[in-house]
Design a protein around this motif. Structure first.
Motif, PDB file in Angstrom:
ATOM      1  N   THR A   1       0.825  -1.206   0.000  1.00  0.00           N
ATOM      2  CA  THR A   1       0.000   0.000   0.000  1.00  0.00           C
ATOM      3  C   THR A   1       0.859   1.255   0.000  1.00  0.00           C
ATOM      4  N   ALA A   2       1.925   1.267   0.806  1.00  0.00           N
ATOM      5  CA  ALA A   2       2.804   2.436   0.871  1.00  0.00           C
ATOM      6  C   ALA A   2       3.481   2.682  -0.468  1.00  0.00           C
ATOM      7  N   LEU A   3       3.952   1.628  -1.120  1.00  0.00           N
ATOM      8  CA  LEU A   3       4.598   1.785  -2.424  1.00  0.00           C
ATOM      9  C   LEU A   3       3.608   2.282  -3.474  1.00  0.00           C
ATOM     10  N   GLU A   4       2.396   1.757  -3.441  1.00  0.00           N
ATOM     11  CA  GLU A   4       1.396   2.190  -4.415  1.00  0.00           C
ATOM     12  C   GLU A   4       1.037   3.655  -4.217  1.00  0.00           C
ATOM     13  N   ARG A   5       0.966   4.101  -2.968  1.00  0.00           N
ATOM     14  CA  ARG A   5       0.607   5.494  -2.719  1.00  0.00           C
ATOM     15  C   ARG A   5       1.733   6.453  -3.085  1.00  0.00           C
ATOM     16  N   GLN A   6       2.977   6.076  -2.801  1.00  0.00           N
ATOM     17  CA  GLN A   6       4.066   7.001  -3.100  1.00  0.00           C
ATOM     18  C   GLN A   6       4.403   7.041  -4.581  1.00  0.00           C
ATOM     19  N   PHE A   7       4.420   5.871  -5.223  1.00  0.00           N
ATOM     20  CA  PHE A   7       4.891   5.815  -6.606  1.00  0.00           C
ATOM     21  C   PHE A   7       3.770   5.582  -7.621  1.00  0.00           C
ATOM     22  N   GLY A   8       2.506   5.484  -7.157  1.00  0.00           N
ATOM     23  CA  GLY A   8       1.390   5.352  -8.084  1.00  0.00           C
ATOM     24  C   GLY A   8       1.277   3.998  -8.743  1.00  0.00           C
ATOM     25  N   PHE A   9       1.770   2.935  -8.102  1.00  0.00           N
ATOM     26  CA  PHE A   9       1.671   1.602  -8.690  1.00  0.00           C
ATOM     27  C   PHE A   9       0.233   1.090  -8.627  1.00  0.00           C
ATOM     28  N   SER A  10      -0.172   0.342  -9.650  1.00  0.00           N
ATOM     29  CA  SER A  10      -1.410  -0.429  -9.576  1.00  0.00           C
ATOM     30  C   SER A  10      -1.098  -1.773  -8.936  1.00  0.00           C
ATOM     31  N   SER A  11      -2.138  -2.544  -8.613  1.00  0.00           N
ATOM     32  CA  SER A  11      -1.905  -3.866  -8.023  1.00  0.00           C
ATOM     33  C   SER A  11      -1.207  -4.790  -9.012  1.00  0.00           C
ATOM     34  N   ALA A  12      -1.502  -4.634 -10.293  1.00  0.00           N
ATOM     35  CA  ALA A  12      -0.817  -5.450 -11.304  1.00  0.00           C
ATOM     36  C   ALA A  12       0.671  -5.133 -11.336  1.00  0.00           C
ATOM     37  N   GLU A  13       1.019  -3.853 -11.219  1.00  0.00           N
ATOM     38  CA  GLU A  13       2.435  -3.469 -11.187  1.00  0.00           C
ATOM     39  C   GLU A  13       3.098  -3.938  -9.893  1.00  0.00           C
ATOM     40  N   SER A  14       2.368  -3.890  -8.794  1.00  0.00           N
ATOM     41  CA  SER A  14       2.895  -4.438  -7.547  1.00  0.00           C
ATOM     42  C   SER A  14       3.117  -5.934  -7.679  1.00  0.00           C
ATOM     43  N   GLY A  15       2.184  -6.617  -8.338  1.00  0.00           N
ATOM     44  CA  GLY A  15       2.352  -8.048  -8.584  1.00  0.00           C
ATOM     45  C   GLY A  15       3.568  -8.339  -9.445  1.00  0.00           C
ATOM     46  N   PHE A  16       3.838  -7.474 -10.415  1.00  0.00           N
ATOM     47  CA  PHE A  16       5.031  -7.646 -11.248  1.00  0.00           C
ATOM     48  C   PHE A  16       6.301  -7.523 -10.406  1.00  0.00           C
TER      49      PHE A  16
ATOM     50  N   LEU B   1      -0.784 -14.451  -0.127  1.00  0.00           N
ATOM     51  CA  LEU B   1       0.241 -13.912   0.759  1.00  0.00           C
ATOM     52  C   LEU B   1       0.786 -12.577   0.260  1.00  0.00           C
ATOM     53  N   SER B   2       0.882 -12.422  -1.054  1.00  0.00           N
ATOM     54  CA  SER B   2       1.441 -11.185  -1.610  1.00  0.00           C
ATOM     55  C   SER B   2       0.583  -9.972  -1.295  1.00  0.00           C
ATOM     56  N   PHE B   3      -0.733 -10.159  -1.269  1.00  0.00           N
ATOM     57  CA  PHE B   3      -1.637  -9.028  -1.077  1.00  0.00           C
ATOM     58  C   PHE B   3      -2.472  -9.151   0.204  1.00  0.00           C
ATOM     59  N   GLU B   4      -2.077 -10.039   1.102  1.00  0.00           N
ATOM     60  CA  GLU B   4      -2.879 -10.258   2.303  1.00  0.00           C
ATOM     61  C   GLU B   4      -2.934  -9.017   3.179  1.00  0.00           C
ATOM     62  N   ALA B   5      -1.794  -8.342   3.360  1.00  0.00           N
ATOM     63  CA  ALA B   5      -1.780  -7.130   4.190  1.00  0.00           C
ATOM     64  C   ALA B   5      -2.686  -6.056   3.586  1.00  0.00           C
ATOM     65  N   LYS B   6      -2.613  -5.899   2.279  1.00  0.00           N
ATOM     66  CA  LYS B   6      -3.468  -4.912   1.615  1.00  0.00           C
ATOM     67  C   LYS B   6      -4.933  -5.330   1.694  1.00  0.00           C
ATOM     68  N   TYR B   7      -5.216  -6.624   1.540  1.00  0.00           N
ATOM     69  CA  TYR B   7      -6.591  -7.104   1.600  1.00  0.00           C
ATOM     70  C   TYR B   7      -7.219  -6.819   2.962  1.00  0.00           C
ATOM     71  N   VAL B   8      -6.507  -7.137   4.028  1.00  0.00           N
ATOM     72  CA  VAL B   8      -7.036  -6.884   5.375  1.00  0.00           C
ATOM     73  C   VAL B   8      -7.257  -5.398   5.592  1.00  0.00           C
ATOM     74  N   GLU B   9      -6.346  -4.588   5.103  1.00  0.00           N
ATOM     75  CA  GLU B   9      -6.467  -3.134   5.233  1.00  0.00           C
ATOM     76  C   GLU B   9      -7.711  -2.614   4.529  1.00  0.00           C
ATOM     77  N   VAL B  10      -7.952  -3.093   3.311  1.00  0.00           N
ATOM     78  CA  VAL B  10      -9.087  -2.613   2.521  1.00  0.00           C
ATOM     79  C   VAL B  10     -10.399  -3.228   3.001  1.00  0.00           C
TER      80      VAL B  10
ATOM     81  N   LYS C   1      -2.061  -1.404  11.596  1.00  0.00           N
ATOM     82  CA  LYS C   1      -2.936  -2.369  12.270  1.00  0.00           C
ATOM     83  C   LYS C   1      -3.053  -3.658  11.461  1.00  0.00           C
ATOM     84  N   SER C   2      -3.133  -3.525  10.157  1.00  0.00           N
ATOM     85  CA  SER C   2      -3.198  -4.704   9.301  1.00  0.00           C
ATOM     86  C   SER C   2      -1.962  -5.571   9.487  1.00  0.00           C
ATOM     87  N   ASN C   3      -0.784  -4.947   9.485  1.00  0.00           N
ATOM     88  CA  ASN C   3       0.455  -5.690   9.686  1.00  0.00           C
ATOM     89  C   ASN C   3       0.536  -6.284  11.087  1.00  0.00           C
TER      90      ASN C   3
END
Length: 755
Positions: free
Chosen positions: A121-136, A455-464, A472-474
């Motif tokens: 989530t932090a990387l997506e907010r600072q650098f504008g990544f989409s989830s697909a780019e985060s997955g990459f 596992l890759s997106f579990e922290a983001k999933y719980v947050e959303v 708190k999610s972490n």
């Protein structure tokens, strides 16, 4: 620096020696053993005496051929490096010490690998990544892994494993520093004026209004001076609030400078520089990671009794699996710190909050350089205390020396390399022809596709899904995984050793457990929180037509609200607004937005979504705890099944091919597939003229169904394939037994005929 160069030189020397050992010695063993067996069978005393003579002649060449026997090269079975081998270190020359110290390196490097999943989530907010780019980015780890795993598992399997592992740990530390680099470069860029450039591109053009103020009301001058002095605050808050038209004499400026506000708005888009550097760091991590599993597994299996392999693998895996707990626990701390480490008026609950994601890469990268040192000092081979080596070599050892010396007399390195490569291809061919092995790796690859994606997106999933801040999610995930993974792996190892599970038992256990996990996954579908109705733009599916008393006529239209800027606020703990602008708010006091003209009597709203009354978080965490524990018990049975299905000379490569396949079809594809699924659940995107950025708002129901229905289906398929692997293995065992019986019958007939 001098010490580091010396150590590096030693390590590279060992790698070269390991390469020679890997190509010259292994292929001779089968020939030596066959000739030795023949000599014993026929009782050729003359042949045995000739071997003794040849062995004595080869004594002067023992250092050249690099034999591993204790009486020949003590340095291979003692702790230390070079001439530094003090007696105090020799007490650590045992497998328990190796498991302990290597677990520290494995723990550090695994923590570094897992850490990035807690900072998506932090990387997506600072650098504008989409989830697909985060997955990459996450998949890049396995891209590097795939490039190197087969070659490392085959060509370095007879090298100095502890020193190779130590060297790889140091490279891992360097990759962590590379991943942290985008923060420092981005911070320098922002410090050179990016903030003021962003302000000038927003709805209020500061420089334009300064020139207009000189021609109009000087009383407004102090407002813009305060705005320039607090530019960061206005960048964060003003663009989310109601923009009132401002009169300057006969002119009216509504914040658009005569143009459409959407054309002037330039929200954050993907930062290509950050994407490239983090991807490079992850690729390096993957290359380094490729040597851990095959080399360590082979090292353990070669230095302990076969019945004890499962126990040591279980202990080592259990200790290393503390990494997720450490990763999420440290992420909890770092996520509470703003990424610039400066004071800010934002809170961690604010959707614009960016945690200090780069600190984890920096800390764990530096720790890697420390924990690599003890592993470097372990011997190539653990001493066998139960063996009593005689002064006169055995026929097997003599034949080994004689044949090896003959190879060196030829001096044909190219021929030996060609033989080794040919053997490498033959080993692969044998493995792909083993039906049970092929079905095993396909099953595990499919299962790991779902596991890696979750596992890759579990922290983001719980947050959303549960409307939690990142820290708190972490924290919740860290508590869920504390001791769970480790306890499951250790219990699985003890269970395997206690009941002496064979390949057949391991395959049956894995198949049944996969089916149980698929059933448990259904529980995830009844947990989660629905997205509340939101007063906002028409593009939001969950739009709330607010009552007339809570929405003054045309107030939103006059505020020029941006439907791409999502910052939820709550009025009276009942109605959620898309942003302060849609509530007509014009000012802010702490976390409260005031002077909201779209509400009666200029009421106030608070940051965040209104309480939905959702209380399923604890059910989700309990299910996650159970899933992680049950799944982690399969680590050791999976390794045991892999090692026992294949031939002895193929076991190192079999582990390499297993990790190669699970990385290609599982750990690499999982983040990519699930990243696309998560993007499909997005409702509101941050977009700009240069492209689409990160997602601001998700459809929680679709998000939950996309993730866990996919995982359930994949787990069911994996269970059925593992059952087929069991059937194929039983069939192959029966066929081998029948062939052996036929051969024995033929030998008896020949013997009777000779008599």
């Amino acid at each position: 620096m001098a010490t580091l160069l010396v150590i590096t030189k030693c390590i590279f020397s060992e790698i070269i020696i390991s390469f020679i050992r890997a190509h010259f010695l292994p292929k001779l063993r089968n020939t030596m053993e066959a000739k030795d067996s023949q000599a014993k069978s026929y009782g050729s005393n003359v042949h045995y005496q000739n071997l003794q003579t040849l062995a004595r002649d080869d004594t002067q060449h023992q250092n050249l051929i690099g034999t591993n026997e204790p009486d020949i090269d003590k340095s291979d079975t003692t702790c230390g490096i070079g001439s530094f081998r003090p007696a105090c270190l020799q007490k650590f020359t045992n497998m328990y010490s190796f498991v302990f110290f290597y677990s520290l390196t494995g723990l550090t490097t695994s923590t570094l690998t897992i850490y990035i999943t807690s900072q998506i989530t932090a990387l997506e907010r600072q650098f504008g990544f989409s989830s697909a780019e985060s997955g990459f980015i996450l998949a890049c780890n396995d891209i590097g892994f795939l490039v190197a795993v087969l070659f490392i598992s085959h060509f370095l399997r007879n090298g100095h494993v502890p020193r190779l592992l130590s060297f790889l740990t140091g490279i891992f530390g360097i990759s962590g520093l590379i991943c942290a680099l985008p923060y420092f470069v981005s911070s320098a860029y922002q410090g050179s004026g990016k903030v003021m450039e962003t302000i000038e591109n927003n709805e209020i053009h500061v420089s334009k209004l300064y020139r207009q103020v000189d021609q109009a009301f000087t009383t407004n001058y102090s407002f813009f001076v305060d705005m320039r002095a607090n530019s960061t605050r206005y960048e964060r808050d003003y663009e989310y609030m109601c923009k009132q038209p401002i009169s300057f004499g006969n002119q009216v400026n509504n914040g658009t400078d005569g143009n459409n506000s959407k054309e002037q708005r330039t929200p954050q888009s993907t930062d290509t520089f950050a994407l490239v550097f983090i991807a490079i760091g992850m690729i390096i991590q993957g290359v380094v990671k490729s040597g851990r599993s095959p080399l360590v597994t082979t090292y353990l299996d070669d230095n302990v009794p076969k019945t004890e392999t499962g126990k040591y693998i279980g202990i080592l895996t259990g200790l290393i699996l503390l990494a997720p707990s450490i990763s999420f626990s440290s992420a909890t701390l770092f996520s509470k710190l703003y990424y610039t480490l400066e004071e800010t008026d934002l809170t961690p609950e604010d959707p614009r909050w960016i945690g200090a994601w780069w600190l984890g890469f920096l800390v764990f990268g530096c720790v890697s350089f420390i924990v690599m040192i003890p592993v470097m000092l372990f011997p190539r081979k653990m001493p066998q205390k139960t063996k009593k080596w005689k002064n006169i070599p055995t026929p097997k050892l003599q034949m080994k020396w004689t044949n090896t010396h003959a190879v060196y007399n030829k001096g044909d390195t190219r021929s030996s390399l060609k033989i080794s490569l040919k053997g490498f291809l033959k080993s692969i061919l044998r493995l792909v022809r083993t039906r049970a092995y092929v079905l095993l790796i396909i099953s595990l690859s499919i299962e790991f596709t779902g596991v890696a994606g979750v596992l890759s997106f579990e922290a983001k999933y719980v947050e959303v899904q549960f409307f939690l801040p990142a820290w708190k999610s972490n924290a919740y995930l860290g508590l869920t995984k504390i001791l769970t993974l480790s306890a499951g792996a250790i219990i699985g190892g003890i269970f395997t050793t206690k009941f002496k599970l064979s390949a057949r038992g391991s395959l049956a256990l894995i198949s049944g457990t996969f089916f149980l996990l698929a059933l448990i996954t259904c529980v995830y579908l009844i947990t989660g929180c629905e997205l509340p109705l939101i007063v906002g733009p028409a593009s939001v599916p969950f739009r709330n037509p607010a009552p007339a008393e809570y929405m003054m006529p045309e107030c939103v239209t006059s505020c020029s609200c941006d439907e791409h800027r999502f910052l939820p606020v709550c009025f009276n703990n009942t109605i959620t607004y898309f942003s302060p602008c849609f509530a007509g708010c014009q000012d802010k006091n702490g976390t409260t937005y005031t002077n909201c003209k779209c509400l009666p009597d200029g009421s106030t709203v608070n940051s965040g979504i209104c309480d939905t009354g959702c209380n399923t978080l604890y059910y989700y965490m309990a299910t996650a705890f159970l899933t992680v524990f049950i799944g982690s018990t399969l680590f050791v049975p999976s390794y045991i099944a892999t090692l026992r299905i294949v031939r002895e000379e193929d076991k190192s490569l079999s582990i390499g091919m297993l990790t190669f396949s699970t990385s290609l079809l599982g750990w690499m594809m999982g983040p990519l597939v699930f990243g696309l699924l998560i993007d499909n659940a997005c409702i509101v995107w941050n977009s700009s003229s240069t492209g689409r950025g990160s997602c601001s708002l998700y459809d929680n129901t679709n998000l939950k169904n996309y993730i866990y229905v996919t995982q359930m289906v994949l787990t069911l398929i994996a269970s059925m394939l593992m059952l087929l692997a069991l059937i194929a293995y039983i069939h192959d065992q029966k066929r081998r037994k029948r062939i052996n019986n036929e051969q024995c019958a033929e030998m008896e007939i020949i013997t009777d005929t000779d008599l």
